[in-house]
Design a protein around this motif. Structure first.
Motif, short mmCIF file in Angstrom:
data_model
loop_
_atom_site.label_atom_id
_atom_site.label_comp_id
_atom_site.label_asym_id
_atom_site.label_seq_id
_atom_site.Cartn_x
_atom_site.Cartn_y
_atom_site.Cartn_z
N LEU A 1 40.77 51.62 28.53
CA LEU A 1 39.91 50.89 27.60
C LEU A 1 40.29 49.42 27.48
O LEU A 1 39.43 48.56 27.31
N GLU A 2 41.60 49.11 27.57
CA GLU A 2 42.07 47.76 27.26
C GLU A 2 42.38 46.92 28.49
O GLU A 2 42.96 45.84 28.37
N LEU A 3 42.05 47.37 29.67
CA LEU A 3 42.38 46.61 30.87
C LEU A 3 41.78 45.20 30.83
O LEU A 3 40.60 45.03 30.53
N PRO A 4 42.58 44.19 31.14
CA PRO A 4 42.12 42.78 31.03
C PRO A 4 41.37 42.31 32.28
O PRO A 4 41.89 41.51 33.07
N TRP A 5 40.18 42.79 32.47
CA TRP A 5 39.43 42.49 33.68
C TRP A 5 39.25 40.98 33.87
O TRP A 5 39.38 40.46 34.99
N ARG A 6 38.91 40.27 32.80
CA ARG A 6 38.68 38.84 32.91
C ARG A 6 39.95 38.10 33.32
O ARG A 6 39.91 37.19 34.16
N ALA A 7 41.08 38.50 32.75
CA ALA A 7 42.35 37.85 33.10
C ALA A 7 42.70 38.11 34.56
O ALA A 7 43.22 37.22 35.25
N TRP A 8 42.41 39.30 35.04
CA TRP A 8 42.66 39.60 36.46
C TRP A 8 41.85 38.67 37.35
O TRP A 8 42.37 38.12 38.34
N LEU A 9 40.57 38.52 37.03
CA LEU A 9 39.71 37.67 37.86
C LEU A 9 40.14 36.21 37.77
O LEU A 9 40.08 35.47 38.77
N LEU B 1 43.15 35.05 37.36
CA LEU B 1 44.36 34.85 38.15
C LEU B 1 44.07 34.90 39.66
O LEU B 1 44.83 34.35 40.47
N GLY B 2 42.99 35.58 40.02
CA GLY B 2 42.50 35.54 41.40
C GLY B 2 43.37 36.27 42.41
O GLY B 2 44.15 37.16 42.08
N TRP B 3 43.25 35.83 43.67
CA TRP B 3 43.90 36.54 44.78
C TRP B 3 45.42 36.59 44.67
O TRP B 3 46.03 37.57 45.14
N PRO B 4 46.10 35.58 44.07
CA PRO B 4 47.56 35.71 43.97
C PRO B 4 48.00 36.96 43.19
O PRO B 4 49.02 37.56 43.52
N PRO C 1 49.92 35.47 28.39
CA PRO C 1 49.00 36.56 28.75
C PRO C 1 49.14 37.02 30.19
O PRO C 1 48.69 38.13 30.52
N ARG C 2 49.77 36.23 31.04
CA ARG C 2 49.95 36.64 32.44
C ARG C 2 50.90 37.82 32.56
O ARG C 2 50.83 38.59 33.52
#
Length: 407
Positions: free
Chosen positions: A289-297, A299-302, A361-362
């Protein structure tokens, strides 16, 4: 609604338990998928206004405690002593090696400041006992893997979750969350106090149970509940005394195991099954439920390169390099090197770091994606790898039933 979803999944697991144990989809992966489906995909559950971090911290801490008690009681203490050498190597050189590799990847690939990179590396270094239980416990694992290999994985996953505490605590000073002196004292007392608490609480509990068994005052169901309560009690006492409460639980379980011997082990081994099938469901649903999808995107490919690097480089090369010290066969070392899943313990240490003052947040973004990737990859590969291991053992004429007995 959340209770309904989790309860329904638990009921389905009861009906399909045998099929799931022999399938490539693990219970944690099913719960994680349910959380993703109910939250981000369908929007059935919304936790935007809840204190999710605090709940994740407490839930992961409690689940770790119960899991570590299960690990401590999974085998007779003599079996753990028999694998002392490889376990000692894994709890020292391998744990430090995994921390360094993960930290280096976080610094070089993800571009985190060095102090934050080392903190993230320490958080994801330990082998998770909850996910490891789904690999080394249950009927299929007992049939397909030798007891010695399962004992090594179990003992390591139990020990390094607590021993990661001093690493995390000391590194917190580098991030500015406390002074070096304060954190060093906290780390030293954390380990020493945990061992003291564990030995005393576990021994007292074991003597009490032996006395009750001699009077025939308890039954198997009571002993199972007692093991759960003992885990919670040790966790609470360890926290009150400001020790490494997770390690205190594991030491309590070992001391309890040493005292009760075979008096109550049959019933308490059921703790493994209960844990891996049911008790972990709420936490992994919450994670979905709480996965940070926006933060993942963002941060990108690294970030995705970092996660791939952690899965491939964090453990397997380190364990392979330590093969001479482990004194194990190549097949065992490869299996051991691959199956060091990252899960509840990483969630615990990441949220613990946040509550100790690390607000970047990283840390959560990278830690959560590593846990998700490990849950998926190790969950999917567990059954095929066990079967391949068993097939190779049979082809070589080894790995008979007598070698797989736990006692």
């Amino acid at each position: 609604m959340g209770y309904a979803l989790i309860g329904s999944l638990a009921v389905l697991l009861v009906f399909w338990s045998s099929a799931i144990r022999n399938a490539i989809i693990s219970e944690p992966l099913l719960a994680l998928g349910l959380g993703v489906l109910a939250g981000p995909v369908l929007g059935v559950l919304d936790i935007a206004d809840a204190d999710v971090s605090m709940f994740t911290f407490e839930a992961s801490r409690l689940l770790l405690a119960i899991s570590l008690m299960a690990v401590a009681l999974r085998f007779p203490l003599a079996a753990y002593r028999a694998v002392g050498r490889p376990v000692a190597v894994l709890l020292t050189a391998a744990l430090l090696g995994m921390t360094l590799v993960s930290s280096g990847l976080a610094w070089l690939v993800l571009g985190l400041p060095l102090s934050l990179a080392v903190l993230l590396g320490a958080c994801v270094a330990p082998t998770d006992p909850v996910l490891a239980a789904s690999i080394v416990s249950g009927g299929p694992a007992e049939r397909e893997l030798p007891a010695r290999l399962r004992q090594i994985i179990s003992a390591e996953s139990g020990g390094n979750d607590g021993l990661a505490f001093p690493l995390v605590v000391v590194v917190l000073a580098a991030t500015g969350a406390g002074t070096w002196g304060e954190r060093t004292v906290e780390a030293l007392w954390g380990v020493g106090g945990a061992i003291l608490v564990g030995v005393v609480v576990g021994a007292l509990a074991g003597w009490a149970v032996r006395a009750a068994l001699r009077r025939e005052d308890v039954d198997e169901g009571s002993l199972l509940i007692f093991a759960l309560v003992l885990a919670v009690a040790a966790l609470g006492i360890g926290a009150l005394l400001r020790t490494d409460d997770v390690l205190a639980v594991f030491v309590t379980g070992l001391a309890y195991n040493a005292v009760i011997k075979d008096f109550a082990r049959v019933s308490e081994q059921k703790l493994d099954d209960s844990l891996s099938r049911y008790l972990l469901l709420p936490l992994f649903v919450l994670l979905g439920l709480e996965l940070p999808w926006r933060a993942w995107l963002d941060l990108g490919w690294p970030l995705f390169a970092f996660v791939l690097g952690v899965l491939l480089l964090r453990r397997l090369p380190v364990v392979l390099a330590l093969r001479p010290a482990l004194a194990m066969s190549a097949r065992d070392v490869v299996f051991l090197g691959w199956f060091g899943p990252i899960g509840v313990s990483a969630l615990f240490y990441v949220t613990f770091s946040e509550h100790e003052g690390v607000r970047d947040p990283r840390l959560w973004a990278a830690g959560s994606l590593v846990v998700v990737a490990s849950t998926v990859v190790h969950g999917i590969t567990a059954t095929p790898a066990r079967r391949r291991y068993a097939g190779a053992a049979q082809a070589r004429g080894g790995g008979g039933a007598g070698q797989r007995r736990d006692r």
